[in-house]
Design a protein around this motif. Structure first.
Motif, PDB file in Angstrom:
ATOM      1  N   GLN A  62       8.283 -13.720  19.485  1.00  0.00           N
ATOM      2  CA  GLN A  62       9.057 -13.760  20.774  1.00  0.00           C
ATOM      3  C   GLN A  62       9.057 -12.018  21.228  1.00  0.00           C
ATOM      4  O   GLN A  62       8.779 -11.324  20.374  1.00  0.00           O
ATOM      5  CB  GLN A  62      10.489 -13.866  20.571  1.00  0.00           C
ATOM      6  CG  GLN A  62      10.648 -15.361  19.931  1.00  0.00           C
ATOM      7  CD  GLN A  62      10.347 -16.482  21.050  1.00  0.00           C
ATOM      8  OE1 GLN A  62      10.228 -16.203  22.350  1.00  0.00           O
ATOM      9  NE2 GLN A  62      10.139 -17.835  20.720  1.00  0.00           N
ATOM     10  N   ASP A 117       9.850 -19.266  12.616  1.00  0.00           N
ATOM     11  CA  ASP A 117      10.339 -18.391  13.691  1.00  0.00           C
ATOM     12  C   ASP A 117       8.998 -17.786  14.402  1.00  0.00           C
ATOM     13  O   ASP A 117       8.480 -17.163  13.931  1.00  0.00           O
ATOM     14  CB  ASP A 117      11.299 -17.397  13.171  1.00  0.00           C
ATOM     15  CG  ASP A 117      12.536 -17.705  13.031  1.00  0.00           C
ATOM     16  OD1 ASP A 117      13.353 -17.886  14.049  1.00  0.00           O
ATOM     17  OD2 ASP A 117      12.903 -17.844  12.066  1.00  0.00           O
ATOM     18  N   LEU A 118       8.739 -18.347  15.406  1.00  0.00           N
ATOM     19  CA  LEU A 118       7.598 -17.999  16.340  1.00  0.00           C
ATOM     20  C   LEU A 118       7.863 -16.574  17.059  1.00  0.00           C
ATOM     21  O   LEU A 118       8.760 -16.094  17.303  1.00  0.00           O
ATOM     22  CB  LEU A 118       7.253 -19.160  17.134  1.00  0.00           C
ATOM     23  CG  LEU A 118       6.809 -20.542  16.833  1.00  0.00           C
ATOM     24  CD1 LEU A 118       6.781 -21.596  17.800  1.00  0.00           C
ATOM     25  CD2 LEU A 118       5.684 -20.467  16.087  1.00  0.00           C
ATOM     26  N   ASP A 140       5.272 -13.244  13.693  1.00  0.00           N
ATOM     27  CA  ASP A 140       5.310 -14.876  13.197  1.00  0.00           C
ATOM     28  C   ASP A 140       6.102 -14.841  11.901  1.00  0.00           C
ATOM     29  O   ASP A 140       5.196 -14.181  10.834  1.00  0.00           O
ATOM     30  CB  ASP A 140       4.056 -15.504  13.359  1.00  0.00           C
ATOM     31  CG  ASP A 140       3.928 -16.993  13.143  1.00  0.00           C
ATOM     32  OD1 ASP A 140       4.332 -17.479  11.993  1.00  0.00           O
ATOM     33  OD2 ASP A 140       3.749 -17.799  14.115  1.00  0.00           O
ATOM     34  N   VAL A 192      12.614 -24.692  13.526  1.00  0.00           N
ATOM     35  CA  VAL A 192      11.629 -24.040  14.368  1.00  0.00           C
ATOM     36  C   VAL A 192      12.521 -23.262  15.356  1.00  0.00           C
ATOM     37  O   VAL A 192      13.219 -23.991  16.055  1.00  0.00           O
ATOM     38  CB  VAL A 192      10.676 -24.854  14.970  1.00  0.00           C
ATOM     39  CG1 VAL A 192       9.711 -23.878  15.978  1.00  0.00           C
ATOM     40  CG2 VAL A 192       9.774 -25.462  14.045  1.00  0.00           C
ATOM     41  N   ASP A 193      12.500 -22.121  15.416  1.00  0.00           N
ATOM     42  CA  ASP A 193      13.367 -21.174  16.244  1.00  0.00           C
ATOM     43  C   ASP A 193      14.894 -21.497  16.203  1.00  0.00           C
ATOM     44  O   ASP A 193      15.512 -21.745  17.286  1.00  0.00           O
ATOM     45  CB  ASP A 193      12.850 -21.096  17.696  1.00  0.00           C
ATOM     46  CG  ASP A 193      11.662 -20.444  17.741  1.00  0.00           C
ATOM     47  OD1 ASP A 193      11.188 -19.484  17.045  1.00  0.00           O
ATOM     48  OD2 ASP A 193      10.707 -20.784  18.697  1.00  0.00           O
ATOM     49  N   LYS A 235      11.145  -9.805  19.345  1.00  0.00           N
ATOM     50  CA  LYS A 235      11.354  -9.751  17.857  1.00  0.00           C
ATOM     51  C   LYS A 235      10.131  -8.762  17.704  1.00  0.00           C
ATOM     52  O   LYS A 235       9.132  -9.040  17.868  1.00  0.00           O
ATOM     53  CB  LYS A 235      11.022 -11.238  17.461  1.00  0.00           C
ATOM     54  CG  LYS A 235      12.301 -11.800  17.623  1.00  0.00           C
ATOM     55  CD  LYS A 235      12.158 -13.475  17.114  1.00  0.00           C
ATOM     56  CE  LYS A 235      13.550 -14.288  17.130  1.00  0.00           C
ATOM     57  NZ  LYS A 235      13.289 -15.561  16.725  1.00  0.00           N
TER      58      LYS A 235
END
Length: 493
Positions: A97, A94-95, A104, A482-483, A100
């Motif tokens: 954002q 989860d990159l 990372d 991923v995401d 958030k």
């Protein structure tokens, strides 16, 4: 004479396994898969000595052993392929954002640590020293300490030497695989209670598996015990199926019940049906089929003695009578096939009759009505398998029974018999307690790897320090989430 491994030697082997775990934590799934394939190649190269040794120690036919050897090789290769895909690493990314707070986040599965595997007596290759438990534990990234089964010590030694040779040739730490021998239960207890051991895999009796489970949960740090302890694997035969293919069903049941002298954990020990002409015809056909079964040597004296003990205990119960038995007298250590019959109400009220008899022995249960079948389904303990012998019409008419049976087993069959376990992804060889200690897992098929991993999450770590499975480049070329979406390429950040 089987050497009793000393506690001092066990301690040294566990220490080496602990050190090897640190190495394995930094190995990639591709590297472990390569090791597994090399072990498969080595086992394949083992010649007649392996088969002849196993035959001498177990009395299993050469053809059966050749097939089991092929299955064992296939397990190592299939599990290696599955491990290499990253399916059990389960990489999640989860990159960062704007909405958030944690930045990372990246997660994957790593091994638990040193695993003790107890070899099984009835599968000297596929469930023993080089069996599926060993393969799946190593594939997950864990060192393995095998406790050899005393019923086939020489076979175990040959397999252990083969694995050790491959580990050495790959120049990996020797602690990745260790071999322990002995007949004392104290060794098993010591291994299970050792503070550096992080999981146990066991295939065998309920008494043995439950004892290890209890010991593991009494530790200061409890650990999982994945024990497969067998079951009675009942067959529920419904009216239309029973009447339309009576003789065929009797032949199938007799063949499955006596396959391998009944020494399979999926042996269908109980046959349940409504009273009537269909069941009467089935019993008559079963008498003929069972009478022609020739007694054969069982795996070893201990299994034979337990078979005779439990067979007698069931056979002398009230409201029980013998309906079928092999016409040929059994010699020493030979399992003589036999089947008894009782009523549904007696089976419900006499719990001795619902205990596993490991060998070629079955019970036909004659139920008065549908309510007795429902009651039996309700009170069944957890099973590895349950078979429904039925037509589509039977299944519709008995949906209430079938719905209950879903809660009681790991594998639910629509016709066919449960002996014979396919080593594939969709196989479930595990069920609710007491058939196993954890119904969420299987000990057959590549999903067996799931038992020996745990997740770890990395928050805001520089890419160079992340495991290969989670790095931006994705050099392993595996699928990652991923995401929230499946992604197989590199991350362009």
């Amino acid at each position: 004479m089987i050497e009793e491994t000393s506690k001092e030697t066990i301690d040294r082997k566990i220490q080496k396994a602990t050190e090897a775990y640190q190495f394995l934590k930094n190995s990639t799934i591709k590297e472990r898969a390569a090791l597994m394939n090399a072990i498969a190649d080595k086992i394949e190269s083992l010649g007649d000595e392996l088969l002849e040794t196993a035959h001498a120690e177990t009395s299993l036919p050469m053809a059966r052993l050749a097939g089991e050897k092929a299955r064992t090789i296939g397990q190592w290769r299939d599990y290696a392929k599955a491990v290499a895909t990253g399916i059990y690493a389960e990489p999640r990314i989860d990159l960062p954002q704007p909405d958030k707070q944690k930045g990372d986040l990246r997660k994957y599965n790593i091994g638990l640590g040193p695993v003790v595997v107890f070899g099984a007596s009835n599968f000297p290759f596929a469930f023993s020293t080089a069996g599926g438990d060993t393969a799946s534990a190593i594939g997950a990234g864990n060192p393995v300490i095998i406790k050899a089964h005393p019923a086939h010590p020489k076979t175990s030694q040959i397999m252990a030497e083969a694995i050790t040779e491959v580990v050495k040739k790959q120049e990996w730490p020797e602690g990745i695989f260790s071999h322990i021998t002995g007949i004392s239960n104290d060794i098993g207890a010591y291994l299970t209670q050792h503070k550096e051991i992080k999981a146990v895999a066991f295939t065998g009796s309920f008494a043995g598996g439950k004892a290890l489970f209890d010991l593991a949960n009494q530790r200061e740090e409890p650990i999982p015990v994945f024990a497969e302890m067998g079951s009675i694997n009942p067959v529920f035969a419904f009216k239309n199926a029973l009447e339309s293919r009576t003789e065929e069903l009797a032949k199938e049941y007799a063949s499955s019940l006596t396959l391998g002298v009944g020494q399979f954990c999926t042996n269908p020990g109980v046959f349940i049906a409504l009273k009537g002409e269909g069941l009467n015809r089935f019993v008559n056909a079963l008498k003929k089929d069972i009478s022609g079964i020739t007694p054969v040597n069982m795996l070893h004296k201990g299994i034979f003695e337990n078979f005779e003990k439990h067979k007698r205990a069931a056979s002398i119960q009230p409201e029980v009578h013998l309906i079928a038995e092999s016409h040929t007298e059994a010699q020493e250590w030979q399992g003589r096939a036999s089947v008894i019959q009782t009523t549904g109400s007696n089976f419900i009220n006499n719990h001795v009759l619902s205990e596993e008899v490991f060998g070629p022995f079955g019970i036909v249960v004659e139920c008065e009505n549908h309510e007795e079948i429902i009651q039996i389904a309700h009170q069944l303990k957890g099973q590895l398998t349950i078979t429904v012998a039925a037509t589509v019409e039977d299944a519709r008419e008995n949906s209430d029974v079938i719905n209950l049976l879903k809660d009681k087993c790991g594998r639910l069959l629509f016709n066919g018999m449960p002996t014979g376990v396919e080593v594939v992804y969709a196989m479930q060889h595990g069920g609710p307690f007491p058939s196993t200690t954890d119904a969420r897992f299987t000990s057959v098929g590549a999903d067996a790897v799931k038992r020996f991993v745990r997740p770890i999450s990395f928050q805001n770590w520089p890419d160079e320090f992340l495991p290969e499975e989670l790095k931006n480049e994705n050099s392993l070329q595996i699928h990652r989430i991923v995401d929230g979406e499946i992604h197989s390429g590199s991350l362009k950040l």
